[in-house]
Scaffold this active site. Sequence first.
Site, PDB file in Angstrom:
ATOM      1  N   HIS A  90      -3.205  62.606  -7.891  1.00  0.00           N
ATOM      2  CA  HIS A  90      -2.874  61.586  -8.804  1.00  0.00           C
ATOM      3  C   HIS A  90      -2.543  60.314  -8.040  1.00  0.00           C
ATOM      4  O   HIS A  90      -1.712  60.499  -7.204  1.00  0.00           O
ATOM      5  CB  HIS A  90      -1.792  62.080  -9.983  1.00  0.00           C
ATOM      6  CG  HIS A  90      -1.545  60.739 -11.043  1.00  0.00           C
ATOM      7  ND1 HIS A  90      -2.427  60.721 -11.992  1.00  0.00           N
ATOM      8  CD2 HIS A  90      -0.635  59.791 -11.337  1.00  0.00           C
ATOM      9  CE1 HIS A  90      -1.921  59.816 -12.650  1.00  0.00           C
ATOM     10  NE2 HIS A  90      -1.050  59.272 -12.288  1.00  0.00           N
ATOM     11  N   ILE A 131      -7.502  71.119 -18.374  1.00  0.00           N
ATOM     12  CA  ILE A 131      -7.719  72.573 -17.809  1.00  0.00           C
ATOM     13  C   ILE A 131      -7.157  73.632 -18.945  1.00  0.00           C
ATOM     14  O   ILE A 131      -6.015  73.541 -19.179  1.00  0.00           O
ATOM     15  CB  ILE A 131      -7.315  72.939 -16.529  1.00  0.00           C
ATOM     16  CG1 ILE A 131      -7.732  71.943 -15.393  1.00  0.00           C
ATOM     17  CG2 ILE A 131      -7.549  74.382 -16.063  1.00  0.00           C
ATOM     18  CD1 ILE A 131      -9.228  71.944 -15.139  1.00  0.00           C
TER      19      ILE A 131
HETATM   20  C1  GRF Z   1      -8.191  59.495  -7.373  1.00  0.00           C
HETATM   21  O1  GRF Z   1      -7.592  58.448  -7.454  1.00  0.00           O
HETATM   22  C2  GRF Z   1      -7.354  60.564  -7.654  1.00  0.00           C
HETATM   23  O2  GRF Z   1      -5.793  60.437  -7.483  1.00  0.00           O
HETATM   24  C3  GRF Z   1      -7.646  60.479  -9.348  1.00  0.00           C
HETATM   25  O3  GRF Z   1      -8.865  60.153  -9.418  1.00  0.00           O
HETATM   26  C4  GRF Z   1      -9.450  59.479  -8.360  1.00  0.00           C
HETATM   27  C5  GRF Z   1     -10.762  60.061  -7.779  1.00  0.00           C
HETATM   28  O4  GRF Z   1     -11.294  59.403  -6.964  1.00  0.00           O
HETATM   29  N1  GRF Z   1      -7.108  61.744  -9.906  1.00  0.00           N
HETATM   30  P1  GRF Z   1     -12.664  59.944  -6.146  1.00  0.00           P
HETATM   31  O5  GRF Z   1     -13.388  60.573  -7.102  1.00  0.00           O
HETATM   32  O6  GRF Z   1     -11.931  61.028  -5.193  1.00  0.00           O
HETATM   33  O7  GRF Z   1     -12.925  58.809  -5.219  1.00  0.00           O
END
Ligand code: GRF
Length: 191
Positions: free
Chosen positions: A106, A90
Amino acid sequence: MKNLVVFASGSGSNFQAIIDAIRDNRIQAQISGLITNRENSGADRRAAANKIPVAIISDPDPSSYYRQLQNQLANWSPDLIILAGYLKIIPAEIVTEYYNRIINIHPSLLPKYGGKGYYGLKVHEAVLESGDQVTGCTVHYVNERYDEGDIIEQRIVPVKDHDTPESLAARVLKTEHQLLPQVIQNLLTQN
Ligand code: GRF
């Protein structure tokens, strides 16, 4: 009514968890729109299925990428911006403008397994290689460096014998779907 803007470019399951939590009144807010850099991603399709406006912003030129983001956000005036599977950094100007109003989820217990290169299955592969007995997920504020903003909340998830990166990712993801809506609602009611 509080406005949320979600940034997502992956399967969009966390985006879906937010949609579901609003429907069930676990989050009192509305989603003004989805910002994505990948047309036809799972997130994009979930937005269409739920009649949520989408802005596809993928300009490779940094200054026009920034300008487009800034205009779109100004239109949607978010109280909170949620990054849920969005890999692009960002721009610092946006971080400053929306200071402490941008959060990210995360799939590890930050500061472990965070930063550039730690995304998707790579995170869970690294956890398994390390021999850690537990992992988890983290919601944190966003600054202009990957995964380094202040931690808001974490949940621990056990690592099991015979886990594969895929089985571990699925267990962590389920916990993400619980954690993210709770943190959003908490932040909205604090402000
Ligand atoms: C998740 O594991 C999140 O923690 C990470 O990216 C993934 C996204 O998964 N930042 P989704 O697209 O919400 O299924």
